[in-house]
Write an enzyme that holds these catalytic residues in place. Structure first.
Site, short mmCIF file in Angstrom:
data_model
loop_
_atom_site.label_atom_id
_atom_site.label_comp_id
_atom_site.label_asym_id
_atom_site.label_seq_id
_atom_site.Cartn_x
_atom_site.Cartn_y
_atom_site.Cartn_z
N HIS A 1 0.83 -1.22 0.00
CA HIS A 1 0.00 0.00 0.00
C HIS A 1 0.87 1.27 0.00
O HIS A 1 0.53 2.27 0.60
CB HIS A 1 -0.96 0.00 1.20
CG HIS A 1 -2.09 -0.95 1.01
ND1 HIS A 1 -3.24 -0.62 0.32
CD2 HIS A 1 -2.24 -2.25 1.37
CE1 HIS A 1 -4.05 -1.68 0.29
NE2 HIS A 1 -3.47 -2.68 0.91
N GLY A 58 -8.16 -13.38 -7.04
CA GLY A 58 -8.43 -12.82 -5.72
C GLY A 58 -7.45 -13.29 -4.66
O GLY A 58 -7.78 -13.40 -3.49
N SER A 59 -6.21 -13.60 -5.06
CA SER A 59 -5.25 -14.14 -4.10
C SER A 59 -4.13 -13.18 -3.79
O SER A 59 -3.12 -13.55 -3.20
CB SER A 59 -4.63 -15.42 -4.66
OG SER A 59 -5.64 -16.28 -5.05
N GLY A 60 -4.27 -11.95 -4.24
CA GLY A 60 -3.23 -10.95 -3.96
C GLY A 60 -1.99 -11.14 -4.82
O GLY A 60 -0.93 -10.62 -4.49
N SER A 102 -5.22 -9.59 -12.09
CA SER A 102 -5.78 -8.49 -12.88
C SER A 102 -4.71 -7.79 -13.72
O SER A 102 -4.90 -7.58 -14.92
CB SER A 102 -6.50 -7.45 -12.00
OG SER A 102 -6.14 -7.56 -10.68
N GLU A 136 -7.90 -0.17 -15.03
CA GLU A 136 -8.42 -0.65 -13.75
C GLU A 136 -9.15 0.47 -13.01
O GLU A 136 -10.18 0.25 -12.38
CB GLU A 136 -7.27 -1.22 -12.91
CG GLU A 136 -7.78 -2.06 -11.77
CD GLU A 136 -6.82 -3.17 -11.36
OE1 GLU A 136 -5.98 -3.59 -12.18
OE2 GLU A 136 -6.92 -3.60 -10.20
N ASP A 151 1.75 -3.27 -9.55
CA ASP A 151 1.46 -4.58 -10.15
C ASP A 151 1.78 -4.57 -11.64
O ASP A 151 2.45 -5.47 -12.16
CB ASP A 151 -0.01 -4.95 -9.94
CG ASP A 151 -0.37 -5.04 -8.47
OD1 ASP A 151 0.55 -4.96 -7.63
OD2 ASP A 151 -1.57 -5.17 -8.16
C1 GLA Z 1 -3.06 -4.06 -5.05
C2 GLA Z 1 -2.88 -2.86 -5.99
C3 GLA Z 1 -1.46 -2.33 -5.96
C4 GLA Z 1 -0.96 -2.11 -4.54
C5 GLA Z 1 -1.26 -3.33 -3.66
C6 GLA Z 1 -0.95 -3.08 -2.20
O1 GLA Z 1 -2.33 -5.16 -5.52
O2 GLA Z 1 -3.22 -3.21 -7.31
O3 GLA Z 1 -1.38 -1.15 -6.71
O4 GLA Z 1 -1.47 -0.94 -4.00
O5 GLA Z 1 -2.62 -3.73 -3.74
O6 GLA Z 1 0.40 -2.87 -2.02
#
Ligand code: GLA
Length: 375
Positions: free
Chosen positions: A25, A112-114, A118, A150, A162
């Site tokens: 973040h 949806g797994s971080g 996307s 996005e 990302d």
């Molecule tokens: C998501 C967002 C990124 C980043 C992370 C948190 O993956 O797409 O831009 O902010 O959360 O670090």
């Protein structure tokens, strides 16, 4: 309906997911992050067609749709918006450069797994269309337009980390990215004798997207309050913790905590890189734990399942660091685990996690790979 068994591709693109070692973040707060592209990926098969439409099939969703290139608008169906948004934004930069094509999308990236399925999809489409029609977009244009897609079509006000990692990833390297200037350094990802292991909690709370945008707003609120006294700061990550602390009694507690987390996490990321360069893996791992603590208590984007998965590692001497990864509210933890203990760790944790939450855990042993590319 398109069929992968008979499809004759003109072009195949591999587009990876991403991990993030630390700096969570932080991208939309103009600071430093440490992501990398991973070996799990989306594969996109492209074929030119002779009309002004595109047929897109997602093998995973077993679902397809047709796009009219003269009418690039948002859809009610979320996954379609990643594609529509990218085409829309390519059209903004290079009008009328896209012609008809068909595309089959296959993926081994859990959603949806971080791990940013996307960005993998957005950048894969952008890269593919760019190659297919020789549009001449630069990497940075692909990164930015994918992020914009996005924002405008999907509605998540994500940062740039990302998309940057998906496009600029390099095998066996981490990317230390300055999200304000987009300057970056490649850093050798040498954790030996440890391995990077992701544990997927397999929970994906619906809060993820809405709370993400709320966090952005909270950071903007904190910065605006600080700027009233210190007008020179352009980003929250530039504000030293000492200055943030001056606002402890004037800012609402939640807003204060968000700002404190952001400034601490940015500093921690730079410190973690120093630890890594000097091969102090314990010091590096400790930064990961501190990052998780901040995400849990100050930034409040964790959840009980992720906290549980991090907590079980705290007393294991073969693990040097663990934390939640990505936007939060579910998804994966990232763990730095001794190579001889990886199996034992996964087995034991899966058993106690299932006993506690009645959810099956999945694990991903991560190899750091190249970014999006033609194969
Ligand atoms: C998501 C967002 C990124 C980043 C992370 C948190 O993956 O797409 O831009 O902010 O959360 O670090």
């Amino acid at each position: 309906m398109l069929d992968i068994r008979t499809f004759q591709s003109d072009l195949i693109i591999d587009s990876p997911g991403r991990i993030n070692l630390i700096g969570e973040h932080i991208d939309y707060n103009g600071g430093h992050v440490l992501p990398a592209a991973m070996d799990k990926k989306i594969t996109l098969h492209f074929k030119r067609s002779n009309n002004n439409t595109c047929n897109i099939l997602s093998s995973n969703f077993k679902s397809s749709f047709t796009i009219n290139l003269d009418k690039l608008e948002r859809s009610e169906i979320e996954w379609q918006n990643f594609i529509l948004g990218v085409l829309f934004h390519i059209n903004v930069i290079k009008p009328n450069s896209i012609q008809g094509f068909d595309c089959i999308i296959e993926s081994n990236l859990p959603l949806g797994s971080g791990i940013s399925s996307s960005a993998a999809l957005e950048c894969g489409i952008a890269k593919g269309v760019n190659e297919l029609f020789n549009i001449g977009l630069s990497d940075i244009e692909i990164i930015k337009l994918s992020r914009d897609a996005e924002h405008t079509f999907v509605g998540t006000k994500c940062g740039i980390m990302d998309q940057f990692a998906v496009v600029k990833g390099m095998k066996d390297h981490l990317i230390l990215l300055n999200c304000e200037t987009l300057d970056y350094k490649l850093i050798e990802a040498d954790f030996s004798p440890y391995k990077v292991v992701l544990l997927n909690s397999n929970v994906s709370h619906s809060l993820a997207s809405s709370e993400y945008n709320v966090r952005r707003d909270e950071c903007d609120t904190a910065l605006a309050a600080i700027q009233k006294k210190y007008s020179d700061y352009k980003f929250l990550t530039e504000v030293p913790a000492k200055v943030v602390k001056e606002f402890k009694t004037t800012l609402p507690e939640k807003i204060y905590n968000r700002a404190l987390y952001v400034t601490q996490e940015n500093k921690r990321t730079l410190k973690a890189v120093e630890f890594l360069k000097s091969k102090d893996l314990k010091g590096f791992g400790n930064c990961l734990y501190k990052s998780h603590d901040g995400l849990q208590h100050l930034y409040e984007v964790s959840c009980k399942e992720l906290d549980f998965l991090v907590d079980v590692t705290r007393d294991l001497d073969y693990i040097i660091g663990s934390r939640m990864m990505g936007g939060g509210f579910g998804g994966c933890t990232i763990n730095i685990v001794h190579k001889d203990k990886v199996e034992e760790f996964i087995e034991n944790t899966s058993a106690i996690y299932e006993e506690r939450y009645n959810i099956k855990l999945s694990s991903i042993l991560t190899t750091i790979s190249d970014g999006v590319k033609k194969i």
